[in-house]
Write a protein that holds these residues in place. Structure first.
Motif, PDB file in Angstrom:
ATOM      1  N   TYR A   1      28.065 -20.873  80.653  1.00 13.69           N
ATOM      2  CA  TYR A   1      28.980 -19.815  80.222  1.00 13.69           C
ATOM      3  C   TYR A   1      28.143 -18.641  79.724  1.00 13.69           C
ATOM      4  CZ  TYR A   1      32.737 -23.311  80.142  1.00 13.69           C
ATOM      5  OH  TYR A   1      33.646 -24.271  80.485  1.00 13.69           O
ATOM      6  N   ILE A   2      28.666 -17.439  79.906  1.00 12.18           N
ATOM      7  CA  ILE A   2      28.023 -16.264  79.319  1.00 12.18           C
ATOM      8  C   ILE A   2      28.860 -15.836  78.120  1.00 12.18           C
ATOM      9  CG2 ILE A   2      29.166 -14.648  80.934  1.00 12.18           C
ATOM     10  CD1 ILE A   2      26.522 -12.966  80.744  1.00 12.18           C
ATOM     11  N   PHE A   3      28.190 -15.707  76.961  1.00 11.01           N
ATOM     12  CA  PHE A   3      28.858 -15.396  75.698  1.00 11.01           C
ATOM     13  C   PHE A   3      28.459 -14.013  75.206  1.00 11.01           C
ATOM     14  CE2 PHE A   3      28.962 -19.987  75.799  1.00 11.01           C
ATOM     15  CZ  PHE A   3      30.138 -20.328  75.140  1.00 11.01           C
ATOM     16  N   ASP A   4      29.321 -13.443  74.377  1.00 12.86           N
ATOM     17  CA  ASP A   4      29.014 -12.197  73.695  1.00 12.86           C
ATOM     18  C   ASP A   4      29.962 -12.062  72.501  1.00 12.86           C
ATOM     19  OD1 ASP A   4      27.921  -9.783  73.015  1.00 12.86           O
ATOM     20  OD2 ASP A   4      28.475  -8.739  74.861  1.00 12.86           O
ATOM     21  N   THR A   5      29.644 -11.183  71.586  1.00  8.15           N
ATOM     22  CA  THR A   5      30.566 -10.892  70.485  1.00  8.15           C
ATOM     23  C   THR A   5      31.585  -9.835  70.904  1.00  8.15           C
ATOM     24  OG1 THR A   5      28.953  -9.291  69.637  1.00  8.15           O
ATOM     25  CG2 THR A   5      28.937 -11.511  68.670  1.00  8.15           C
ATOM     26  N   GLU A   6      31.319  -9.158  72.023  1.00  9.72           N
ATOM     27  CA  GLU A   6      32.226  -8.135  72.531  1.00  9.72           C
ATOM     28  C   GLU A   6      32.962  -8.665  73.760  1.00  9.72           C
ATOM     29  OE1 GLU A   6      30.110  -4.549  73.289  1.00  9.72           O
ATOM     30  OE2 GLU A   6      29.268  -4.419  71.249  1.00  9.72           O
ATOM     31  N   PRO A   7      34.194  -8.251  73.980  1.00  8.78           N
ATOM     32  CA  PRO A   7      34.993  -8.761  75.106  1.00  8.78           C
ATOM     33  C   PRO A   7      34.360  -8.451  76.462  1.00  8.78           C
ATOM     34  CG  PRO A   7      36.373  -7.590  73.521  1.00  8.78           C
ATOM     35  CD  PRO A   7      34.957  -7.303  73.134  1.00  8.78           C
ATOM     36  N   PHE A   8      34.751  -9.235  77.466  1.00  8.80           N
ATOM     37  CA  PHE A   8      34.346  -9.013  78.845  1.00  8.80           C
ATOM     38  C   PHE A   8      35.504  -8.320  79.577  1.00  8.80           C
ATOM     39  CE2 PHE A   8      31.606 -12.359  77.420  1.00  8.80           C
ATOM     40  CZ  PHE A   8      30.403 -12.173  78.099  1.00  8.80           C
ATOM     41  N   PRO A   9      35.403  -7.021  79.846  1.00  9.17           N
ATOM     42  CA  PRO A   9      36.513  -6.301  80.499  1.00  9.17           C
ATOM     43  C   PRO A   9      36.715  -6.798  81.929  1.00  9.17           C
ATOM     44  CG  PRO A   9      34.561  -4.918  80.373  1.00  9.17           C
ATOM     45  CD  PRO A   9      34.245  -6.147  79.577  1.00  9.17           C
ATOM     46  N   LYS A  10      37.967  -6.862  82.350  1.00  8.47           N
ATOM     47  CA  LYS A  10      38.281  -7.367  83.686  1.00  8.47           C
ATOM     48  C   LYS A  10      38.042  -6.329  84.772  1.00  8.47           C
ATOM     49  CE  LYS A  10      41.677 -10.833  82.273  1.00  8.47           C
ATOM     50  NZ  LYS A  10      43.085 -11.310  82.422  1.00  8.47           N
ATOM     51  N   ASN A  11      38.277  -5.072  84.469  1.00  8.94           N
ATOM     52  CA  ASN A  11      38.194  -4.037  85.513  1.00  8.94           C
ATOM     53  C   ASN A  11      37.198  -2.942  85.170  1.00  8.94           C
ATOM     54  OD1 ASN A  11      40.336  -5.222  87.100  1.00  8.94           O
ATOM     55  ND2 ASN A  11      41.747  -4.484  85.509  1.00  8.94           N
ATOM     56  N   ASP A  12      36.162  -3.309  84.419  1.00  6.94           N
ATOM     57  CA  ASP A  12      35.164  -2.313  84.029  1.00  6.94           C
ATOM     58  C   ASP A  12      33.792  -2.976  83.974  1.00  6.94           C
ATOM     59  OD1 ASP A  12      34.135   0.097  83.351  1.00  6.94           O
ATOM     60  OD2 ASP A  12      34.855   0.109  81.270  1.00  6.94           O
ATOM     61  N   LEU A  13      32.756  -2.162  84.115  1.00  3.66           N
ATOM     62  CA  LEU A  13      31.392  -2.676  84.080  1.00  3.66           C
ATOM     63  C   LEU A  13      30.957  -2.904  82.627  1.00  3.66           C
ATOM     64  CD1 LEU A  13      28.724  -3.332  85.595  1.00  3.66           C
ATOM     65  CD2 LEU A  13      28.104  -0.912  85.317  1.00  3.66           C
TER      66      LEU A  13
END
Length: 286
Positions: free
Chosen positions: A163-175
């Motif tokens: 899994y790739i984790f971050d404290t910031e969200p992963f946008p669905k339609n943006d880089l």
């Protein structure tokens, strides 16, 4: 000469310095120097010369080292034969284990094993799978990640999704552009991540990559918002509900890190080895 003296000579030749050898075998540097002096007096020959690059065996030293290797191997064979013939399970069990498995699962497994078989001496080495593969013939059992050992009997213990984790969200339609934090591992792990990033470069673009020594350090950096981190489920299952994450998939299939137990054909004739492998293969890892 004691078997420990021969083992010391082999370790000095392997490490190349008295200081480094003392650190590895957990005795003082003067004690190592004194034992080497005794051994050289016993044989009446100088066995090593000191150079700026470390210890170098003399011609006499090379002869003694060859003999030392034979003595240590014969001693190990004898111990294994005695263990095999004994009704009570004892002897030595040598294990080389991936650092991740040794931190996450091995303490509980070895705790159960040593409770059942207290007379078995455990010889454990941990490290990255790449190093274990290179020296696999030195151990009864190897627990590695990634590809199995082709020249050994290999049993898959479990598949570990990434899994790739971050404290910031992963946008669905943006880089998403963020630093990527990675931990020290063998090449096969990095290849899995690089391949996934290549196929998802329109969604995720690492700004830069920083590498840390251990997976736990990688996790803590990610939790502090320093950047993204790709982590296996085995060490991040509790984080999936706390931090934004995306499962790594290619062609609809999870990208996983396989874990294997590998051993040489016939080694399970040793009761202490057979019992350990049986315990491993009956463990529910995930």
């Amino acid at each position: 000469m004691k078997i420990e003296d021969y083992e010391l000579l082999l370790k000095l030749n392997e490490i190349g310095t008295i200081r480094g050898t003392a650190k590895i075998i957990l005795i003082s540097q003067p004690a190592v120097t004194q034992r080497l002096k005794y051994i050289e007096e016993y044989f009446g020959e100088t066995l090593f010369i000191r150079t700026p690059k470390g210890l170098v065996p003399t011609p006499s030293g090379e002869i003694v080292l060859k003999h030392a290797n034979e003595v240590v191997e014969k001693e190990s064979e004898l111990i294994n034969q005695l263990a095999e013939s004994s009704k009570e399970i004892q002897g030595t069990l040598s294990i080389a284990c991936s650092s991740l498995i040794s931190q996450r699962f091995l303490p509980v497994i070895l705790g159960e094993y040593t409770t059942k078989f207290p007379k078995v001496a455990i010889d454990l080495v941990t490290g990255i799978s790449e190093d274990i593969r290179r020296d696999h013939k030195n151990y009864h059992v190897c627990i590695i990640r990634g590809e199995k050992l082709k020249e050994s009997v290999s049993i898959r213990l479990f598949d570990d999704p990434l899994y790739i984790f971050d404290t910031e969200p992963f946008p669905k339609n943006d880089l998403k552009e963020r630093p990527l934090i990675s931990f020290k591992s063998d090449d096969s792990m990095h290849e899995l991540v690089d391949n996934w990033l290549y196929h998802h470069q329109e969604q995720i673009k690492p700004q830069k990559t920083m590498t840390v020594d251990q997976i736990e350090t990688c996790k803590q950096f990610m939790k502090q918002g320093i950047g993204m981190a790709v982590l296996p489920e085995s060490v991040s299952d509790s984080m999936k509900n706390e931090y934004p994450n995306v499962p790594l998939k290619l062609n609809g299939k999870p990208v996983t890190r396989d874990t294997w137990v590998c051993y040489q054909e016939g080694i399970r004739k040793l009761p202490q080895v057979d019992q350990f492998i049986s315990l491993l293969t009956n463990t529910n890892f995930l």
